[in-house]
Design an enzyme around this catalytic site. Sequence first.
Site, PDB file in Angstrom:
ATOM      1  N   HIS A 186       0.823  -1.209   0.000  1.00 54.57           N
ATOM      2  CA  HIS A 186       0.000   0.000   0.000  1.00 54.57           C
ATOM      3  C   HIS A 186       0.849   1.246   0.000  1.00 54.57           C
ATOM      4  O   HIS A 186       0.543   2.229  -0.672  1.00 54.57           O
ATOM      5  CB  HIS A 186      -0.895   0.038   1.240  1.00 54.57           C
ATOM      6  CG  HIS A 186      -2.222  -0.540   0.949  1.00 54.57           C
ATOM      7  ND1 HIS A 186      -3.030  -0.048  -0.037  1.00 54.57           N
ATOM      8  CD2 HIS A 186      -2.873  -1.592   1.478  1.00 54.57           C
ATOM      9  CE1 HIS A 186      -4.116  -0.766  -0.095  1.00 54.57           C
ATOM     10  NE2 HIS A 186      -4.040  -1.725   0.812  1.00 54.57           N
ATOM     11  N   ARG A 232      -7.167 -11.507 -13.319  1.00 55.58           N
ATOM     12  CA  ARG A 232      -6.845 -12.607 -12.397  1.00 55.58           C
ATOM     13  C   ARG A 232      -8.152 -13.117 -11.786  1.00 55.58           C
ATOM     14  O   ARG A 232      -8.614 -12.598 -10.767  1.00 55.58           O
ATOM     15  CB  ARG A 232      -5.935 -12.112 -11.271  1.00 55.58           C
ATOM     16  CG  ARG A 232      -4.522 -11.744 -11.690  1.00 55.58           C
ATOM     17  CD  ARG A 232      -3.738 -11.274 -10.469  1.00 55.58           C
ATOM     18  NE  ARG A 232      -2.302 -11.269 -10.662  1.00 55.58           N
ATOM     19  CZ  ARG A 232      -1.565 -10.160 -10.885  1.00 55.58           C
ATOM     20  NH1 ARG A 232      -2.143  -8.987 -10.952  1.00 55.58           N
ATOM     21  NH2 ARG A 232      -0.250 -10.262 -11.024  1.00 55.58           N
ATOM     22  N   ARG A 277      -7.495 -14.852 -17.436  1.00 59.23           N
ATOM     23  CA  ARG A 277      -6.704 -16.017 -17.031  1.00 59.23           C
ATOM     24  C   ARG A 277      -7.579 -16.972 -16.245  1.00 59.23           C
ATOM     25  O   ARG A 277      -8.279 -16.539 -15.319  1.00 59.23           O
ATOM     26  CB  ARG A 277      -5.522 -15.545 -16.170  1.00 59.23           C
ATOM     27  CG  ARG A 277      -4.671 -16.687 -15.666  1.00 59.23           C
ATOM     28  CD  ARG A 277      -3.434 -16.185 -14.990  1.00 59.23           C
ATOM     29  NE  ARG A 277      -3.696 -15.681 -13.650  1.00 59.23           N
ATOM     30  CZ  ARG A 277      -2.762 -15.158 -12.870  1.00 59.23           C
ATOM     31  NH1 ARG A 277      -1.523 -15.032 -13.302  1.00 59.23           N
ATOM     32  NH2 ARG A 277      -3.046 -14.741 -11.662  1.00 59.23           N
ATOM     33  N   GLU A 309       5.557 -18.497 -17.577  1.00 55.60           N
ATOM     34  CA  GLU A 309       6.028 -18.232 -16.207  1.00 55.60           C
ATOM     35  C   GLU A 309       7.086 -19.242 -15.777  1.00 55.60           C
ATOM     36  O   GLU A 309       7.667 -19.113 -14.706  1.00 55.60           O
ATOM     37  CB  GLU A 309       4.848 -18.308 -15.226  1.00 55.60           C
ATOM     38  CG  GLU A 309       3.819 -17.233 -15.437  1.00 55.60           C
ATOM     39  CD  GLU A 309       2.557 -17.481 -14.642  1.00 55.60           C
ATOM     40  OE1 GLU A 309       2.294 -16.726 -13.704  1.00 55.60           O
ATOM     41  OE2 GLU A 309       1.834 -18.446 -14.971  1.00 55.60           O
ATOM     42  N   ASN A 368       6.730 -12.016 -12.791  1.00 56.24           N
ATOM     43  CA  ASN A 368       6.845 -12.253 -11.340  1.00 56.24           C
ATOM     44  C   ASN A 368       7.252 -13.702 -11.088  1.00 56.24           C
ATOM     45  O   ASN A 368       8.200 -13.994 -10.363  1.00 56.24           O
ATOM     46  CB  ASN A 368       5.517 -11.996 -10.622  1.00 56.24           C
ATOM     47  CG  ASN A 368       4.933 -10.638 -10.932  1.00 56.24           C
ATOM     48  OD1 ASN A 368       5.647  -9.728 -11.315  1.00 56.24           O
ATOM     49  ND2 ASN A 368       3.628 -10.503 -10.777  1.00 56.24           N
ATOM     50  N   ASP A 369       6.509 -14.617 -11.705  1.00 53.56           N
ATOM     51  CA  ASP A 369       6.844 -16.024 -11.510  1.00 53.56           C
ATOM     52  C   ASP A 369       8.052 -16.442 -12.339  1.00 53.56           C
ATOM     53  O   ASP A 369       8.869 -17.249 -11.893  1.00 53.56           O
ATOM     54  CB  ASP A 369       5.639 -16.917 -11.845  1.00 53.56           C
ATOM     55  CG  ASP A 369       4.717 -17.052 -10.639  1.00 53.56           C
ATOM     56  OD1 ASP A 369       5.234 -17.261  -9.532  1.00 53.56           O
ATOM     57  OD2 ASP A 369       3.496 -16.915 -10.799  1.00 53.56           O
ATOM     58  N   CYS A 374       2.759  -9.253 -18.635  1.00 51.00           N
ATOM     59  CA  CYS A 374       1.770  -8.757 -17.667  1.00 51.00           C
ATOM     60  C   CYS A 374       2.266  -8.804 -16.225  1.00 51.00           C
ATOM     61  O   CYS A 374       1.514  -8.526 -15.315  1.00 51.00           O
ATOM     62  CB  CYS A 374       0.464  -9.534 -17.799  1.00 51.00           C
ATOM     63  SG  CYS A 374       0.630 -11.271 -17.397  1.00 51.00           S
TER      64      CYS A 374
HETATM   65  C1  PEP Z   1       3.265 -13.248 -12.924  1.00 56.03           C
HETATM   66  O1  PEP Z   1       3.638 -14.311 -12.416  1.00 56.03           O
HETATM   67  O2  PEP Z   1       4.042 -12.383 -13.382  1.00 56.03           O
HETATM   68  C2  PEP Z   1       1.819 -12.939 -12.994  1.00 56.03           C
HETATM   69  C3  PEP Z   1       1.385 -11.884 -13.669  1.00 56.03           C
HETATM   70  O3  PEP Z   1       0.974 -13.749 -12.296  1.00 56.03           O
HETATM   71  P1  PEP Z   1       0.729 -13.626 -10.693  1.00 56.03           P
HETATM   72  O4  PEP Z   1       1.483 -12.425 -10.223  1.00 56.03           O
HETATM   73  O5  PEP Z   1      -0.732 -13.521 -10.529  1.00 56.03           O
HETATM   74  O6  PEP Z   1       1.304 -14.922 -10.222  1.00 56.03           O
HETATM   75 MG    MG Z   2       2.180 -15.822 -11.913  1.00 58.56          MG
END
Ligand code: PEP
Ligand code: MG
Length: 537
Positions: free
Chosen positions: A184, A272, A308, A397, A420-421, A468
């Site tokens: 936040h 999501r 997704r 991912e 991210n993953d 994304c």
């Molecule tokens: C990611 O892994 O980059 C992704 C967008 O999915 P989440 O953050 O929901 O795992």
């Molecule tokens: Mg992910």
Amino acid sequence: MSNQKVLSGLGVGLNSVVGQVFKVAPHAGLPPRAKSNDADSEMPALRAAIGSVATDLAALGERAGGTSAEIFEALTYLLEDEELLELAEANIAEGWNAGSSYAMAVDEFGELLGSDPTFAERVADLQDLSKRVQAKLSGIELSLNLPSEGSLILVGEDFSPADTAQFTPAVKGVITSKGGPTSHTSIICRSRNIPAVVSCAAADELENGESVLVDPVGDRVIIGGTVSDATAAISFVAINEEPIIAVRSNIGTLADAETAASTLADGVGLFRTELLYLSERSAPSIEQQTEQYAKILAAAPAGPIVVRTIDAGSDKPVPFLNMGEEENPALGVRGYRLIVEHRSFIESQLVSLEAARQSTGRDVWVMAPMIATVQEAADFCALAKGIGKFKVGIMVETPSIAAMIGDLKGIVDFVSVGTNDLSQYLFAADRMNPALGTLLTPWQPALIRTLARIADAGKSAGISVGVCGESASDPTFAIVLAGLGVSSVSASASQVDVVAKALSSLDLAKAKEVANLALSATSAEAAKAVVLAALAG
Ligand code: PEP
Ligand code: MG
């Protein structure tokens, strides 16, 4: 720079600021959990305390306005959640006092929400509410009492929405020892243009009143630093009407879709769906899902909407899927792997999405998360194409599917990279562990080179490649992504406009030049520095 000390962290924002450290002490401790001596009075006392916290939140929201007001409205819903109250009532029936009962109910609820970063922040919100209700019940003051004049750099562990709403105009910068780029504190500082450095582990070393430079572009705080020490900030000036690649928005709820619709977003790059089901104890019916999806599709910004299918797993359990405990949840049964045990739910999502697509007339694309093999991609695409008129794709991912993009030709219409993953699996670094932030920055050369290979392979195979993950919410990194050959980015709604502006500030040739510089770097620091220098020059 001789008497200066540098503390590193993760920067939020593009401007730097100098000010005096103002440390915010943790609030007075809450009383320990205890049993009640007057069971009948506990539920009325709890309801009164909740009502009073709701009134405080409304007042704070009104004072703060904008993004904060929306956050407070959402918090009030959480605070008064019926299921949460039922859990608290059950604890009171077991003899606990009102404060302990609510605290225990929030803990139980939090466990259900799991440990994925997206939900971890909702859990943190709930814990903050729990603290407020307990404080109300025991008469403890939680206000920050900030001065309204001066140039303050607020320093603390992390700041809750209720804390950030109390920021006065004197707050010119923020430093937190915890909290990541999606906390936040980060969201609010970004939306109010307050420079911040979060995840600054050494923030505790700062002394009240000392002068510091908050240098978010340099991901650092310099004790005794001056504005001339700041890493050059780039102010993007749009020279084209349109960004060089499409900029879409990430969403998870109807409210997100509505927020995204007020930005420059060209559709939605990641919806999501699991965010809708976090506290559901029974699977929503096809009718319920269709109604929910149709509302969200109708509210979303114009353009394609990439949905997704459910990305749940042991680390973000969805109660009705009844998933067991796992030793290594991030490496376990999550995302598309649920197809083995929960095929009917994934099918019900696709059936509902097709009905919502038909009723709204929107351009719906669907994709599956956590795909590891070409066979999984082929199976998902066959399933989705058999159910609806969608463009069908997968998320990239895992390093395993990143190595096989060319072989997806003729199978998928598009891929969307979840950085991210992908970073987590590429670097074998848990994305939940704040100590590993330096491995998880998108500026790591191994990630940039992997993204380049994905973009090249996608181009040769005629598959469009989007990104994304959070990396796409960084305007400078979004330029690198465009230069690498990615054809769209999807950012959090609060970042869409700034990312769109950055991508309208140059042509594709310049973005390629910048991406090539990033590709030649062998460290994250060097990659970021060389890109910033090229864009500033
Ligand atoms: C990611 O892994 O980059 C992704 C967008 O999915 P989440 O953050 O929901 O795992
Ligand atoms: Mg992910």
